[in-house]
Scaffold this active site. Sequence first.
Site, PDB file in Angstrom:
ATOM      1  N   MET A  90       0.807  -1.223   0.000  1.00  0.00           N
ATOM      2  CA  MET A  90       0.000   0.000   0.000  1.00  0.00           C
ATOM      3  C   MET A  90       0.843   1.277   0.000  1.00  0.00           C
ATOM      4  SD  MET A  90      -2.838  -1.404  -0.258  1.00  0.00           S
ATOM      5  CE  MET A  90      -4.078  -0.154   0.004  1.00  0.00           C
ATOM      6  N   HIS A 109      -4.454  -5.432  -8.765  1.00  0.00           N
ATOM      7  CA  HIS A 109      -5.429  -4.446  -8.292  1.00  0.00           C
ATOM      8  C   HIS A 109      -6.829  -5.062  -8.341  1.00  0.00           C
ATOM      9  CE1 HIS A 109      -6.913  -0.470  -7.342  1.00  0.00           C
ATOM     10  NE2 HIS A 109      -7.842  -0.642  -8.268  1.00  0.00           N
TER      11      HIS A 109
HETATM   12  C1  GRF Z   1      -5.760  -7.425  -2.799  1.00  0.00           C
HETATM   13  O1  GRF Z   1      -7.133  -7.237  -3.025  1.00  0.00           O
HETATM   14  C2  GRF Z   1      -4.956  -6.684  -3.838  1.00  0.00           C
HETATM   15  O2  GRF Z   1      -5.544  -6.663  -5.087  1.00  0.00           O
HETATM   16  C3  GRF Z   1      -4.907  -5.298  -3.262  1.00  0.00           C
HETATM   17  O3  GRF Z   1      -4.776  -5.488  -1.870  1.00  0.00           O
HETATM   18  C4  GRF Z   1      -5.327  -6.756  -1.505  1.00  0.00           C
HETATM   19  C5  GRF Z   1      -4.221  -7.508  -0.829  1.00  0.00           C
HETATM   20  O4  GRF Z   1      -4.623  -8.750  -0.344  1.00  0.00           O
HETATM   21  N1  GRF Z   1      -3.856  -4.524  -3.868  1.00  0.00           N
HETATM   22  P1  GRF Z   1      -3.551  -9.748   0.254  1.00  0.00           P
HETATM   23  O5  GRF Z   1      -2.668  -8.968   1.221  1.00  0.00           O
HETATM   24  O6  GRF Z   1      -2.758 -10.342  -0.867  1.00  0.00           O
HETATM   25  O7  GRF Z   1      -4.366 -10.787   0.985  1.00  0.00           O
END
Ligand code: GRF
Length: 187
Positions: A90, A109
């Site tokens: 993030m 995404h």
């Molecule tokens: C996922 O939905 C991804 O697309 C977004 O953040 C979420 C991360 O999920 N960028 P995780 O940490 O892989 O469980």
Amino acid sequence: MVKKIRSCIFISGNGSNLNSIITNSRDYNFPIKVVLVISNKKNAFGLNFAKKYNIPYKIFSSINQNSFERNCIIELKKKKIKFICLAGFMKILSKKFIDNFGNKILNIHPSLLPKFKGTNTHKRALKSNVKYSGCTVHYVSQKVDSGNIILQKKVLIEKGETENSLKKKILKQEHLIYSKAIRSVFR
Ligand code: GRF
């Protein structure tokens, strides 16, 4: 033995995509080997997957972007990393960092890009009454969620769909297409 590309996965949270990439990477023919996990959050649950599979990991605070990226580059060089996957990471990377790695950084995404770039994706998808949402694996470019698209998967938004149910449904597809996209870029 197939020569696998030494890769690093960047995370900030749950790491379910990290888990699915690690699991798939154990396949003999999978093109990458995860040799490093970097998290910018010290309590990221996803770090448990690095521990479980004995993959080295580093936690670098990203409060100061310059020092975060400097730390990453030192570690990436040390480990001879040639490929990066952002998986629920993030933080926006700088142009300098992205240029350094050329076309070798992927991101996932949870929407059908170019729709719903940025955060609160599922909420916005539901609010806009679209019939489908989904997920996208794309190259990382300087503009957020805007790099060339590698693979997408559509998901039907059903009657009574909630943010949570949509998130779950899409995440399931993310786990499939991220590894599929990785395979396809090295084909
Ligand atoms: C996922 O939905 C991804 O697309 C977004 O953040 C979420 C991360 O999920 N960028 P995780 O940490 O892989 O469980």
